[in-house]
Write a protein that holds these residues in place. Sequence first.
Motif, mmCIF file in Angstrom:
data_model
loop_
_atom_site.group_PDB
_atom_site.id
_atom_site.type_symbol
_atom_site.label_atom_id
_atom_site.label_comp_id
_atom_site.label_asym_id
_atom_site.label_seq_id
_atom_site.Cartn_x
_atom_site.Cartn_y
_atom_site.Cartn_z
ATOM 1 N N SER A 293 -1.579 9.183 8.867
ATOM 2 C CA SER A 293 -1.717 9.665 7.497
ATOM 3 C C SER A 293 -1.211 8.609 6.522
ATOM 4 O O SER A 293 -1.635 8.535 5.386
ATOM 5 N N TYR A 294 -0.284 7.765 6.975
ATOM 6 C CA TYR A 294 0.226 6.720 6.092
ATOM 7 C C TYR A 294 -0.767 5.597 5.907
ATOM 8 O O TYR A 294 -0.813 4.941 4.888
ATOM 9 N N ILE A 295 -1.591 5.362 6.921
ATOM 10 C CA ILE A 295 -2.527 4.244 6.847
ATOM 11 C C ILE A 295 -3.535 4.450 5.727
ATOM 12 O O ILE A 295 -4.203 3.534 5.317
ATOM 13 N N GLY A 296 -3.597 5.659 5.202
ATOM 14 C CA GLY A 296 -4.392 5.814 3.997
ATOM 15 C C GLY A 296 -5.733 6.446 4.230
ATOM 16 O O GLY A 296 -6.578 6.490 3.364
ATOM 17 N N ILE A 297 -5.969 6.934 5.432
ATOM 18 C CA ILE A 297 -7.127 7.772 5.639
ATOM 19 C C ILE A 297 -6.865 8.977 4.759
ATOM 20 O O ILE A 297 -5.726 9.408 4.629
ATOM 21 N N GLU A 298 -7.911 9.533 4.161
ATOM 22 C CA GLU A 298 -7.625 10.525 3.132
ATOM 23 C C GLU A 298 -7.214 11.857 3.708
ATOM 24 O O GLU A 298 -7.566 12.903 3.233
ATOM 25 N N ASP B 202 6.820 8.816 5.749
ATOM 26 C CA ASP B 202 6.775 7.548 6.471
ATOM 27 C C ASP B 202 7.655 7.577 7.711
ATOM 28 O O ASP B 202 8.407 8.514 7.937
ATOM 29 N N ASN B 203 7.559 6.520 8.442
ATOM 30 C CA ASN B 203 8.303 6.426 9.687
ATOM 31 C C ASN B 203 8.800 4.987 9.793
ATOM 32 O O ASN B 203 8.386 4.238 10.646
ATOM 33 N N VAL B 204 9.624 4.589 8.817
ATOM 34 C CA VAL B 204 10.025 3.187 8.740
ATOM 35 C C VAL B 204 11.528 2.961 8.916
ATOM 36 O O VAL B 204 11.998 1.858 8.686
ATOM 37 N N ASP B 205 12.259 3.967 9.299
ATOM 38 C CA ASP B 205 13.698 3.832 9.568
ATOM 39 C C ASP B 205 14.622 3.835 8.361
ATOM 40 O O ASP B 205 15.596 4.559 8.317
ATOM 41 N N LEU B 206 14.321 2.965 7.391
ATOM 42 C CA LEU B 206 15.318 2.753 6.339
ATOM 43 C C LEU B 206 14.878 3.348 5.002
ATOM 44 O O LEU B 206 13.701 3.547 4.765
ATOM 45 N N PRO B 207 15.833 3.624 4.121
ATOM 46 C CA PRO B 207 15.471 4.011 2.759
ATOM 47 C C PRO B 207 14.948 2.807 1.969
ATOM 48 O O PRO B 207 15.124 1.673 2.388
ATOM 49 N N SER B 208 14.323 3.060 0.836
ATOM 50 C CA SER B 208 13.745 1.956 0.048
ATOM 51 C C SER B 208 14.129 2.035 -1.414
ATOM 52 O O SER B 208 14.482 3.098 -1.924
ATOM 53 N N GLU C 18 9.555 5.193 -15.243
ATOM 54 C CA GLU C 18 9.132 4.396 -16.408
ATOM 55 C C GLU C 18 9.316 2.908 -16.115
ATOM 56 O O GLU C 18 10.127 2.538 -15.262
ATOM 57 N N PRO C 19 8.598 2.053 -16.861
ATOM 58 C CA PRO C 19 8.779 0.620 -16.640
ATOM 59 C C PRO C 19 10.242 0.217 -16.834
ATOM 60 O O PRO C 19 10.899 0.702 -17.753
ATOM 61 N N GLY C 20 10.745 -0.640 -15.967
ATOM 62 C CA GLY C 20 12.141 -1.067 -16.058
ATOM 63 C C GLY C 20 13.061 -0.230 -15.187
ATOM 64 O O GLY C 20 14.250 -0.514 -15.088
ATOM 65 N N GLU C 21 12.530 0.806 -14.552
ATOM 66 C CA GLU C 21 13.372 1.672 -13.725
ATOM 67 C C GLU C 21 13.133 1.431 -12.234
ATOM 68 O O GLU C 21 12.035 1.063 -11.820
ATOM 69 N N ILE C 22 14.174 1.683 -11.450
ATOM 70 C CA ILE C 22 14.070 1.540 -9.995
ATOM 71 C C ILE C 22 14.330 2.880 -9.341
ATOM 72 O O ILE C 22 15.340 3.525 -9.634
ATOM 73 N N ILE C 23 13.427 3.303 -8.481
ATOM 74 C CA ILE C 23 13.648 4.555 -7.748
ATOM 75 C C ILE C 23 14.165 4.233 -6.352
ATOM 76 O O ILE C 23 13.718 3.279 -5.713
ATOM 77 N N ILE C 24 15.139 5.026 -5.934
ATOM 78 C CA ILE C 24 15.705 4.920 -4.592
ATOM 79 C C ILE C 24 15.271 6.166 -3.835
ATOM 80 O O ILE C 24 15.505 7.286 -4.299
ATOM 81 N N LEU C 25 14.626 5.971 -2.700
ATOM 82 C CA LEU C 25 14.075 7.122 -1.982
ATOM 83 C C LEU C 25 14.042 6.851 -0.492
ATOM 84 O O LEU C 25 13.631 5.771 -0.064
ATOM 85 N N ASN C 26 14.455 7.823 0.284
ATOM 86 C CA ASN C 26 14.232 7.718 1.721
ATOM 87 C C ASN C 26 12.885 8.370 2.019
ATOM 88 O O ASN C 26 12.759 9.587 2.056
ATOM 89 N N THR C 27 11.889 7.516 2.211
ATOM 90 C CA THR C 27 10.510 8.001 2.386
ATOM 91 C C THR C 27 10.289 8.566 3.790
ATOM 92 O O THR C 27 9.201 9.016 4.100
ATOM 93 N N ASN C 28 11.329 8.523 4.612
ATOM 94 C CA ASN C 28 11.217 9.070 5.964
ATOM 95 C C ASN C 28 11.621 10.527 6.046
ATOM 96 O O ASN C 28 11.399 11.180 7.050
ATOM 97 N N VAL C 29 12.260 11.023 4.996
ATOM 98 C CA VAL C 29 12.670 12.426 5.024
ATOM 99 C C VAL C 29 12.043 13.246 3.888
ATOM 100 O O VAL C 29 11.998 14.460 3.967
ATOM 101 N N TRP C 30 11.579 12.583 2.860
ATOM 102 C CA TRP C 30 10.898 13.274 1.762
ATOM 103 C C TRP C 30 9.407 12.971 1.848
ATOM 104 O O TRP C 30 9.016 11.799 1.871
ATOM 105 N N TYR C 31 8.588 14.021 1.859
ATOM 106 C CA TYR C 31 7.156 13.794 1.667
ATOM 107 C C TYR C 31 6.993 13.306 0.240
ATOM 108 O O TYR C 31 7.702 13.772 -0.662
#
Length: 334
Positions: free
Chosen positions: A66-71, A264-270, A301-314
């Motif tokens: 599903s991550y590879i982008g198949i719809e 995602d299934n990438v181990d680390l937060p981003s 918004e532009p200039g902002e950084i989001i911190i997210l663990n994409t492995n636990v949040w859809y």
Amino acid sequence: MSKEINEKIQSIIKQCESLSNDDIESLPNYKKFKIFYSKKSHKTCDIYLLCAFIFGLLAVITTSISYIGIEHVLYYSYDKIFSINIYHEECLAPKLETLIDIFRPTTSCDICQHIDHIERISNITREEFEEKYAYTNHPVIITDAMNDWLALENFNYEFFKRIYRTNSSALRGVEDNCQFFPYKNKDEFETLGDVFNMDFDRAHMIDDDYKPWYVGWSNCDYSTAYLLRQYYSRPYFLPERSESSKLDWIFMGTPGFGAHMHIDNVDLPSWQAQVRGRKQWTLRPAPECFHICKELTFIVEPGEIIILNTNVWYHKTSVVSEDEISITIGSEFD
Ligand SMILES: *[C@@H]1O[C@H](CO)[C@@H](O)[C@H](O)[C@H]1NC(C)=O
Ligand SMILES: *[C@@H]1O[C@H](CO)[C@@H](O)[C@H](O)[C@H]1NC(C)=O
Ligand SMILES: O=C(O)CCC(=O)C(=O)O
Ligand SMILES: [Fe+2]
């Protein structure tokens, strides 16, 4: 556009959920899924745990697909798993009720139950960031970490087109070794090179009825990474010992498009820095937490950084700027 798609998904989910087991088994795609699953769960799979392991693996594979982008939107409801194709309005609904509950590691709802909006913070110390956000799965937006970035004035479509010009080693690097996600444009963009060969008018949204596009890629080419780092720096709040990122991830595209709902299934937060344009995010808790956690929707918004663990949040995204493409750069951190 994103609202439309969201509504469409919700309506398909309703339809799918109302199907009886007999209906599900008669779905055209059910057979394919069934064959796929029963092949893997071979009769010799007597030991329950071994089966558990194989199905766990399958769940991971499916999620990555599903991550590879198949719809396909992979949707876990409390007792079913659906893969929904929003373009053909179909549900693939293998009866994995029992399996899914056993094999998807349960998420502790602690990570989401007290979160009802996304916090915006600034001037945070490394220590405080580490304690409250770095490894807690608590998403947050930092508003003051890109002030001195040259990327703010320099990143645009033409900038990346110059870096990834035809026959360049940067482009070859991405095409040969890195990941490329064309999302909804997969029929027209086979490689990153195709993205930079599109019409000038479309890339720059010159006509009102330009065709939207949205792509993402990882940059695993060493010298391009070095070049890009002249334009941004490692966010000041990341823990000291955290390695300078291994891979840059860039996402770029026009209003109306974005990434479909996925995990995602990438181990680390981003972290992901919104260099240009505005992007709406929807974060959805794991299904076992639906009853106590809220879905969050907000705009970075532009200039902002989001911190997210994409492995636990859809998560899903949609560019919502008025007349500008969205460009982000980010990375995992440890
Ligand atoms: C940032 O925080 C530090 C201490 O945490 C404080 O001394 C400093 O004045 C703050 N700076 C701004 C601009 O708020
Ligand atoms: C790219 O390389 C191919 C093969 O070497 C060559 O035919 C083509 O003209 C090159 N294109 C450009 C734009 O340099
Ligand atoms: O920025 C986006 O559109 C998607 C990002 C994403 O899926 C991720 O960082 O895991
Ligand atoms: Fe993701």
